[in-house]
Design an enzyme around this catalytic site. Sequence first.
Site, PDB file in Angstrom:
ATOM      1  N   ALA A 193       1.188  -1.670  -0.097  1.00  0.00           N
ATOM      2  CA  ALA A 193      -0.276   0.298  -0.216  1.00  0.00           C
ATOM      3  C   ALA A 193       0.978   1.596   0.146  1.00  0.00           C
ATOM      4  O   ALA A 193       1.870   1.427   0.285  1.00  0.00           O
ATOM      5  CB  ALA A 193      -0.848   0.061   0.792  1.00  0.00           C
ATOM      6  N   GLU A 208       4.404  -5.686   7.732  1.00  0.00           N
ATOM      7  CA  GLU A 208       3.710  -4.040   8.502  1.00  0.00           C
ATOM      8  C   GLU A 208       4.214  -4.152   9.346  1.00  0.00           C
ATOM      9  O   GLU A 208       4.256  -3.491  10.112  1.00  0.00           O
ATOM     10  CB  GLU A 208       2.319  -4.291   7.678  1.00  0.00           C
ATOM     11  CG  GLU A 208       1.264  -4.144   6.490  1.00  0.00           C
ATOM     12  CD  GLU A 208       1.412  -5.381   5.995  1.00  0.00           C
ATOM     13  OE1 GLU A 208       0.414  -5.445   5.048  1.00  0.00           O
ATOM     14  OE2 GLU A 208       1.945  -6.604   6.133  1.00  0.00           O
ATOM     15  N   GLU A 233      -0.707  -9.524  -0.344  1.00  0.00           N
ATOM     16  CA  GLU A 233      -2.238  -9.573  -0.206  1.00  0.00           C
ATOM     17  C   GLU A 233      -3.472  -9.599  -1.950  1.00  0.00           C
ATOM     18  O   GLU A 233      -4.159 -10.674  -2.437  1.00  0.00           O
ATOM     19  CB  GLU A 233      -2.782  -8.327   0.963  1.00  0.00           C
ATOM     20  CG  GLU A 233      -2.344  -8.799   2.034  1.00  0.00           C
ATOM     21  CD  GLU A 233      -2.936  -7.905   3.107  1.00  0.00           C
ATOM     22  OE1 GLU A 233      -3.864  -7.964   4.332  1.00  0.00           O
ATOM     23  OE2 GLU A 233      -2.378  -6.541   2.779  1.00  0.00           O
TER      24      GLU A 233
END
Length: 173
Positions: free
Chosen positions: A71, A137, A117
């Site tokens: 992300a 993460e 993901e």
Amino acid sequence: RAGAAFQYLLVQKTGAQKNVGLIQLNRPQALNALCEGLMAELRRALEAMENDPQVGAIVLTGSQKAFAAGADIKEMQNKTFQECYNSGFLAGWDKVSIVRKPIIAAVNGYALGGGCELAMMCDIIYAGEKAQFGQPEILLGTIPGAGGTQRLTRAVGKSLAMEMVLTGDRISA
């Protein structure tokens, strides 16, 4: 050309009969980091492919260096929990997993965090020799947020999934 309508994607139909949809993530300067604009375009491209009777399957890929490095942290870093919750942050990221046509992730290079993901949402993952999968993460003080903990466990088993999520370590193809 179909790709002209997108800022962050290259989209085309390929194959001898032009029946394979090819979607390439195209943010090379950011290692294909998944910003809100890219994800909105991906949803649009997937809907177009799903509604195109000529397309029988879809290939989702990135570059040789990165499928998607996660992300877009720069976009996310100043958001509070309340802002994310109220705005439906990450809503629609699961579009890949609900498309009825088969989606193949062609991964080479980094597939980290949200990129890992995204690959796991596809029906099949083809990994090149340079593919690196990870959920880093934890190194930023958070956990996978787009279903990574559940999908990763189903894909690699509980022990390896826990190791990857709790240490941020990567695995190769």
